[in-house]
Design an enzyme around this catalytic site. Structure first.
Site, PDB file in Angstrom:
ATOM      1  CG  HIS A  98      63.348  46.876  74.897  1.00 35.82           C
ATOM      2  ND1 HIS A  98      62.155  46.572  74.294  1.00 35.82           N
ATOM      3  CD2 HIS A  98      63.954  45.697  75.145  1.00 35.82           C
ATOM      4  CE1 HIS A  98      62.042  45.263  74.198  1.00 35.82           C
ATOM      5  NE2 HIS A  98      63.122  44.704  74.705  1.00 35.82           N
ATOM      6  CD  GLU A 138      64.669  42.571  77.275  1.00 35.80           C
ATOM      7  OE1 GLU A 138      63.578  43.174  77.222  1.00 35.80           O
ATOM      8  OE2 GLU A 138      64.982  41.686  76.477  1.00 35.80           O
ATOM      9  CG  HIS A 146      67.481  42.479  72.775  1.00 32.91           C
ATOM     10  ND1 HIS A 146      67.319  43.830  72.947  1.00 32.91           N
ATOM     11  CD2 HIS A 146      66.291  41.922  73.130  1.00 32.91           C
ATOM     12  CE1 HIS A 146      66.105  44.082  73.393  1.00 32.91           C
ATOM     13  NE2 HIS A 146      65.444  42.935  73.515  1.00 32.91           N
ATOM     14  NE  ARG A 167      57.983  42.988  65.562  1.00 31.16           N
ATOM     15  CZ  ARG A 167      56.685  43.273  65.599  1.00 31.16           C
ATOM     16  NH1 ARG A 167      56.093  43.912  64.606  1.00 31.16           N
ATOM     17  NH2 ARG A 167      55.957  42.912  66.627  1.00 31.16           N
TER      18      ARG A 167
HETATM   19 ZN    ZN Z   1      63.563  42.678  74.530  1.00 33.60          ZN
END
Ligand code: ZN
Length: 315
Positions: A99, A116, A173, A193
């Protein structure tokens, strides 16, 4: 002043399962339900308040129109509600992703960055995650990625129930099959992605990858952000664990057994019950319930046996 309970939203995903129903008792739309958005004001799905005088109002509207509940001065308040809390059920592996941070996300996606963190609610058998990579710099990363040497590049970590991982922006991740996770994140829906294990959908199509954007935001070398976690005894039975305190949010786990008064010293709190049940300020709360403690409530009187994940906006 009331606690503000939220009506969760569910998202079907190709990697999702049915544990949001079997483990949490949620009324899910299908057996491929991957995400419960427990607390969200994001444009792609804002949760509604389900009790009291704000019943039926979305968290997005509440944030815009009732700043007093969140202890925010009008001039310094972020435009968007900054945080989001989700529960993820990964029946299959999620794609390997990354991200962007705030600056890149604002410029290219009109979204916030997505820092996150994950509290592992349950991990079956040999559940793993991808967390970081072995490349010393971004050139080496690109080289290995473009030559499909993913086994050499990606770092896989076995996970256990109760583990915690901080996942700052730029971290490569992936959640692995068998993981049930509570995720606290910035209010963002931007994911790049990087690798999808070569999987195809029912029509034989690969899912889209975002390699250039991924390479632009990946941090290399990978730096683990996990600090030692401190468990504080509050009394004979109850404990408080600070899971992370970073520039976006502070996340704690509170376990109460018996009777405890927990002080709210933040602007507001986001609370998710992950196990057990209790009466909190007169409300019955059980596993799966999520609520906001508004600025005006300074004490939580908790009676029962319950584990809560408590999130605060960073100062
Ligand atoms: Zn994620």
């Amino acid at each position: 002043m009331e606690l503000l309970f939220l009506e969760p939203i569910f998202k079907e995903r190709i990697w999702g399962g049915s544990r949001l129903k079997t483990d949490f008792g949620f009324d899910i739309p299908s057996n491929t339900t991957g995400e419960c958005w427990a607390i969200s004001a994001h444009k792609n799905g804002a949760t509604n308040i389900k009790n009291g005088k704000f019943s039926g109002m979305s968290l997005k509207d509440l944030w815009m129109n009732h700043k007093e509940l969140f202890g925010q001065g009008f001039s310094v308040r972020p435009r968007e509600f900054p945080l989001m809390v989700k529960i993820l059920d990964a029946k299959a592996d999620l794609s390997v992703q990354v991200h962007p941070g705030d600056a890149y996300a604002k410029k290219y996606e009109n979204d916030l960055g997505k820092a996150e963190c994950w509290y592992i609610l349950n991990a079956t058998g040999d559940a793993k995650i991808i967390y970081g990579h072995s490349a010393k710099n971004i050139e080496e990363f690109k080289n290995l990625a473009l030559n499909n040497q993913w086994d050499k590049l990606l770092t896989s970590v076995k996970i256990h129930t109760g583990d915690f991982f901080d996942v700052p922006t730029g971290t490569v991740h992936a959640v692995g099959a068998g993981a049930l996770i509570l995720e606290v994140q910035q209010s963002s829906d931007t994911t790049y992605r990087l690798y999808d294990y070569g999987r195809t959908d029912d029509s034989g199509n690969l899912r889209e990858l975002h390699l250039d954007k991924s390479f632009a935001v990946i941090k290399a070398p990978h730096k683990s952000s996990n600090n030692d976690i401190e468990v504080i005894a509050l009394d004979n039975e109850s404990t408080l664990t600070v899971l992370t305190s970073n520039k976006h949010f502070e996340v704690q786990k509170l376990f109460v057994q018996g009777n405890l008064c927990f002080m709210n010293n933040a602007k507001y709190l986001l609370v998710c019950a992950i196990d057990g049940e209790a009466v909190i300020n007169g409300y019955k709360v059980k596993k799966g319930d999520s609520f906001i403690v508004p600025n005006q409530i300074k004490d939580l009187d908790i009676i029962g046996e319950i584990s809560l994940i408590i999130t605060k906006e960073a100062n």
